[in-house]
Structures are given as C-alpha cells and as structure tokens.
Design an enzyme around this catalytic site. Structure first.
Site, PDB file in Angstrom:
ATOM      1  CG  HIS A 224      23.984  -7.715  24.634  1.00 56.69           C
ATOM      2  ND1 HIS A 224      22.951  -8.287  25.337  1.00 56.69           N
ATOM      3  CD2 HIS A 224      23.984  -8.339  23.421  1.00 56.69           C
ATOM      4  CE1 HIS A 224      22.358  -9.207  24.585  1.00 56.69           C
ATOM      5  NE2 HIS A 224      22.965  -9.266  23.411  1.00 56.69           N
ATOM      6  CG  HIS A 263      16.078  -5.259  30.377  1.00 54.44           C
ATOM      7  ND1 HIS A 263      15.308  -5.387  29.249  1.00 54.44           N
ATOM      8  CD2 HIS A 263      16.922  -6.310  30.393  1.00 54.44           C
ATOM      9  CE1 HIS A 263      15.680  -6.488  28.616  1.00 54.44           C
ATOM     10  NE2 HIS A 263      16.651  -7.064  29.281  1.00 54.44           N
ATOM     11  CG  ASP A 320      23.889  -9.428  32.483  1.00 54.12           C
ATOM     12  OD1 ASP A 320      24.191 -10.577  32.136  1.00 54.12           O
ATOM     13  OD2 ASP A 320      23.460  -8.572  31.693  1.00 54.12           O
TER      14      ASP A 320
HETATM   15  N1  COA Z   1      22.539   2.764  36.354  1.00 52.28           N
HETATM   16  C1  COA Z   1      22.253   4.068  36.463  1.00 52.28           C
HETATM   17  N2  COA Z   1      21.420   4.722  35.647  1.00 52.28           N
HETATM   18  C2  COA Z   1      20.849   4.016  34.672  1.00 52.28           C
HETATM   19  C3  COA Z   1      21.091   2.648  34.492  1.00 52.28           C
HETATM   20  C4  COA Z   1      21.971   2.037  35.382  1.00 52.28           C
HETATM   21  N3  COA Z   1      22.261   0.739  35.278  1.00 52.28           N
HETATM   22  N4  COA Z   1      20.382   2.207  33.449  1.00 52.28           N
HETATM   23  C5  COA Z   1      19.725   3.255  32.963  1.00 52.28           C
HETATM   24  N5  COA Z   1      20.017   4.353  33.712  1.00 52.28           N
HETATM   25  C6  COA Z   1      19.492   5.693  33.496  1.00 52.28           C
HETATM   26  C7  COA Z   1      20.037   6.271  32.208  1.00 52.28           C
HETATM   27  O1  COA Z   1      21.272   6.938  32.427  1.00 52.28           O
HETATM   28  C8  COA Z   1      18.936   7.211  31.809  1.00 52.28           C
HETATM   29  O2  COA Z   1      19.024   8.379  32.567  1.00 52.28           O
HETATM   30  P1  COA Z   1      18.732   9.807  31.868  1.00 52.28           P
HETATM   31  O3  COA Z   1      17.295   9.757  31.459  1.00 52.28           O
HETATM   32  O4  COA Z   1      19.036  10.802  32.932  1.00 52.28           O
HETATM   33  O5  COA Z   1      19.646   9.879  30.680  1.00 52.28           O
HETATM   34  C9  COA Z   1      17.688   6.491  32.281  1.00 52.28           C
HETATM   35  O6  COA Z   1      18.101   5.591  33.316  1.00 52.28           O
HETATM   36  C10 COA Z   1      17.064   5.676  31.174  1.00 52.28           C
HETATM   37  O7  COA Z   1      18.059   4.794  30.716  1.00 52.28           O
HETATM   38  P2  COA Z   1      18.321   4.352  29.224  1.00 52.28           P
HETATM   39  O8  COA Z   1      19.777   4.266  28.992  1.00 52.28           O
HETATM   40  O9  COA Z   1      17.486   5.174  28.293  1.00 52.28           O
HETATM   41  O10 COA Z   1      17.737   2.929  29.256  1.00 52.28           O
HETATM   42  P3  COA Z   1      17.766   1.985  28.077  1.00 52.28           P
HETATM   43  O11 COA Z   1      16.509   1.261  28.191  1.00 52.28           O
HETATM   44  O12 COA Z   1      18.056   2.605  26.790  1.00 52.28           O
HETATM   45  O13 COA Z   1      19.081   1.129  28.403  1.00 52.28           O
HETATM   46  C11 COA Z   1      20.484  -0.439  29.346  1.00 52.28           C
HETATM   47  C12 COA Z   1      19.052  -0.090  28.968  1.00 52.28           C
HETATM   48  C13 COA Z   1      20.514  -1.916  29.672  1.00 52.28           C
HETATM   49  C14 COA Z   1      21.451  -0.150  28.196  1.00 52.28           C
HETATM   50  C15 COA Z   1      20.893   0.401  30.558  1.00 52.28           C
HETATM   51  O14 COA Z   1      19.956   0.233  31.580  1.00 52.28           O
HETATM   52  C16 COA Z   1      22.275   0.050  31.059  1.00 52.28           C
HETATM   53  O15 COA Z   1      23.252   0.555  30.521  1.00 52.28           O
HETATM   54  N6  COA Z   1      22.392  -0.794  32.135  1.00 52.28           N
HETATM   55  C17 COA Z   1      23.673  -1.199  32.667  1.00 52.28           C
HETATM   56  C18 COA Z   1      24.311  -2.290  31.796  1.00 52.28           C
HETATM   57  C19 COA Z   1      23.621  -3.614  31.937  1.00 52.28           C
HETATM   58  O16 COA Z   1      23.350  -4.091  33.020  1.00 52.28           O
HETATM   59  N7  COA Z   1      23.380  -4.227  30.783  1.00 52.28           N
HETATM   60  C20 COA Z   1      22.750  -5.542  30.717  1.00 52.28           C
HETATM   61  C21 COA Z   1      21.393  -5.431  30.124  1.00 52.28           C
HETATM   62  S1  COA Z   1      20.536  -6.970  30.201  1.00 52.28           S
END
Ligand code: COA
Length: 393
Positions: A224, A263, A320
């Site tokens: 987050h 996201h 971010d």
């Molecule tokens: N880098 C690499 N792979 C990513 C990724 C990233 N930043 N964000 C998502 N993915 C991948 C996941 O590993 C997943 O792969 P899989 O299907 O093989 O397991 C796929 O994309 C879907 O991701 P998921 O985690 O289900 O997305 P989400 O919508 O639940 O999660 C976040 C969203 C923000 C938690 C996630 O994108 C993340 O961890 N991002 C990095 C942290 C970040 O920047 N957070 C700030 C958010 S505003």
C-alpha cells in the site's frame, strides 16, 4: 449436511460494502473524482487546503470559507509540549510510520473534547489531525537527527510549511506548489486498504484518532503506501539506465514484484501518475539531475513490455511509481515518503470516518463484521478432546 458452495471473496476484490459520496475510482476509465470533481481539475487548480475542505464539508470553499479554514488549521499545527517531549524519548532508529501511528494515538490523550461524540466535534478533530500530522512527521525527522523540531511557520501555506519544517528551508514557490499538488493527488482514493481500516474501526464507534491510527498502520505496508519508498530503493539499486532491462528480467524471473506497478482497481494507468511524471522530470531538471526520472521512464516501458510478453496482459503504473523520484528530487528522505502520503491521506481518512459515523445518503452498517470459512481441520470432522496440561506429555 449442508452442501452449499462457499464462495470466498479473497481480499474483497470487487465487493461493494458501502455507499460513499466522497470519491469514486473508475478502474477501467482511469478516472478518479473527489466529491464530483475530476482529479486533473483539482491538481491543476486547487490547493490542498481547498481539497481537504471539499472532502470534509462536501463542497469547495468560498474565499471566505477557505480563509476561515486556514485560520483554524494554522493554530492547530503545534504539538502539545508533552508530545514533543515523548517523541524525544523514542529510539532514533524507530521507523517514521511507527512513530506517526503512535503519535496519532497520543494526540487523543491531549484532545480537550475527546469524549464529545458530536459530528461538529469530529470535524474539529479532523482539522486538528490534518494540521498536526505534518508537524509530527517533521518533528520526528529533526529529533532523530539530534536537532530541535522546527516550529510551524504561520505565514506559510500547508504544503510550504510542511517542507519548511522538514528541511529547515523555506521552499521556492514552484517546489511548494509541487508538494501541494502531491498532497492533492494523494488525499483520497475510495475504499483502499487504509481507508477501509479507518472505516472498520469507526464502525465500532471508536473515536477518530483510533480510526486514523489504524489507517496509518495499514498505509505503512509495502503493498500500500509503503510502495513509494520501495520504488526509490529499487531505482537506487538499478542505478543506471543501462541496468533497467536486466533488473526487470531478474525480478520477474524470481517471481518478485516491481514496486509502483499493478493496482487492485485500475486496469489502465493511474491518472495521478500522468500528473506526477512530468513534475518528477521538471523537479529533476531543477536540481540538475534527471537520472531517477529517466530510469523510471525506462523501467516503466521495460516492465510493461516484459510483463505483457510473459503473461499476455498489461500491467499498469500506479501513484507510487513517479512520486518516488519526485519526492527524492525534492530532498525528502526515502523513509519519509510514506509519512508524506499519510499527511495527505488523513484528509480522506477523516472524511470517511465522519461519513461512517454520521452517515451520508444511505443507511450505514452498524458494525462491520464479515464472516469466514473455518478450515481448521485439527481433529477431522469432530471437535478435539481437551487434555489437561499435566497429561499432555
Ligand atoms: N510486478 C510484477 N508482477 C505483478 C505486479 C508487480 N508490481 N503486480 C501484480 N503482478 C502480478 C501478480 O504477481 C499476479 O501474477 P500471477 O497471476 O502470476 O499470480 C498478477 O500480476 C495479478 O496480480 P495481483 O497480485 O492479483 O494483483 P492485485 O490486483 O491483487 O494486486 C497490488 C495489486 C498493488 C497488490 C500489486 O499489483 C502489487 O503488489 N504491486 C506492487 C506494490 C505497489 O506498487 N503497491 C502500491 C499500490 S497503489
């Protein structure tokens, strides 16, 4: 035997749990609105004070209302001396988000109307929180470096005063405005994790400080608000533009996430990133070093291409990603990136707490209480026979 299929909404993705009049995130259109206003219009035209007023009072302030609002915020910027003294007793290595979360709880000890449960009192407390959180962050930064906190400057607006207390330097108008825009952009984002935490606590009728300190704890996590600091650490690790592609391949090969991408709601790039990216470039030019912006740009393209190639789907850039290089160019220490986010988001958190407790257009849940599916298969289908401690061997 009940053979109903249990559908688990892991992470509550896509589940609507309440109405809100505060903001809307349209993930497909990449559209963010605060109380009816597009984020692009607010970022271009409004100050943080105007946006905080909009979030709390449901309308943009008139000039007079804005003036009165500022006149209320400015005297609230100071911290109770006992709190500053308490901050001085903390270990200097304590994490700034942990300090902030504790200090928010501590503010409740000093609030003269903590037991007043009226809406009017909640609004006054919200204003105190908005005014004091930048002071807490800046005071802690000075204290941990063995310096006296810098007193708030009543002649400076919210953003400029925050930078002044952090750096000891009165910022030039452009830098102050960039900080102001960052505060506008981060102020509100619907039912994200920290806002949901605030609303969940507020739904128990706990007071606003309890709700906001819970929100601060939630914001600290790297998935987050903590992501902005992780983005900067990543950029520093990459170091040079020619190392970008190999970094992306290494991280994706290892199954690690690239911070600042992805996201939970946006399926297209976050509209705030389009505003932050040029500010990061200009700020880099201003300090004569665009390296971190340049690497960010290359990283975005490289990671998007690699992600698409591997998974056959797009990955989006989030708020971010470019705020990291922007804050860095502004001279903000990396471990204060997330506290700066909190200094802005407190406007949204407090608006949500007030909506949760005093209602909006629709009836509110009395108390958030989801259910779970018990999977504790300890003794098969039966409950476990209790064995007294002396007989357990
Ligand atoms: N880098 C690499 N792979 C990513 C990724 C990233 N930043 N964000 C998502 N993915 C991948 C996941 O590993 C997943 O792969 P899989 O299907 O093989 O397991 C796929 O994309 C879907 O991701 P998921 O985690 O289900 O997305 P989400 O919508 O639940 O999660 C976040 C969203 C923000 C938690 C996630 O994108 C993340 O961890 N991002 C990095 C942290 C970040 O920047 N957070 C700030 C958010 S505003």
């Amino acid at each position: 035997m009940d053979d109903c299929k249990v559908v688990l909404n892991t992470g509550l993705r896509g589940v609507k749990i309440a109405d809100t009049r505060i903001s809307d995130v349209n993930g497909d259109a990449g559209r963010l609105i605060y109380r009816g206003y597009l984020i692009q219009d607010l970022a271009a035209n409004a100050t943080f004070e105007e946006v905080a007023y909009l979030l709390l009072y449901e309308k943009l302030p008139s000039q007079r209302e804005l003036q009165k609002f500022k006149e209320r915020l400015i005297p609230e910027r100071g911290l109770p001396p006992e709190m500053t003294a308490a901050l001085k007793t903390r270990p200097f290595h304590a994490l700034p988000m942990d300090i902030l979360q504790s200090a928010i709880s501590m503010l409740a000890h000093h609030d003269p109307e903590i037991t007043d449960t009226s809406r009017e009192s909640a609004l006054r407390k919200a204003e105190r929180l908005i005014a004091k959180i930048p002071t807490i962050i800046a005071a802690w930064h000075q204290i941990r470096h063995h310096r006296e906190p810098i007193s708030p400057n009543p002649s400076l607006d919210h953003a400029a005063n925050f930078l002044h207390m952090l750096t000891g330097v009165r910022p030039d108008p452009e830098t102050a405005r960039f900080m102001d825009v960052c505060l506008v952009l981060h102020a509100e984002h619907s039912f994200n994790a920290s806002t949901f935490a605030a609303r969940e606590v507020a739904s128990t009728r706990a007071h606003i400080y309890a709700a906001v300190s819970a929100a601060a704890g939630s914001l600290s996590g790297e998935l987050h608000g903590g992501a902005n600091a992780r983005v900067m650490e990543m950029l520093l690790k990459i170091g040079t533009p020619d190392a970008v592609d190999s970094y992306v391949q290494t991280e994706l090969n290892a199954g690690r996430k690239i911070m600042g991408l992805g996201h939970a709601v946006y399926n297209v790039d976050d509209p705030r990133a389009f505003i932050l990216a040029p500010m990061s470039q200009i700020m880099g030019q201003k300090i004569g070093d665009t390296r971190w912006y340049d690497i960010s740009k290359l990283l975005e393209a490289s990671a998007k291409a690699a992600f698409n190639q591997r998974k056959g789907m797009d990955i989006v850039v989030n708020v971010d990603f470019y705020s990291a290089s922007l804050y860095y160019a502004m001279g903000i220490p990396i471990d204060l990136f997330t506290p700066v986010f909190a200094a802005s988001r407190v406007a949204g958190w407090t608006a949500h707490v007030i909506e949760e407790q005093y209602g909006g257009a629709s009836a509110k849940p009395v108390l958030y209480r989801p259910e779970s599916e018990y999977t504790g298969d300890y003794c098969g289908p039966n409950t476990c026979a209790f064995v007294p401690v002396a007989q357990r061997g």
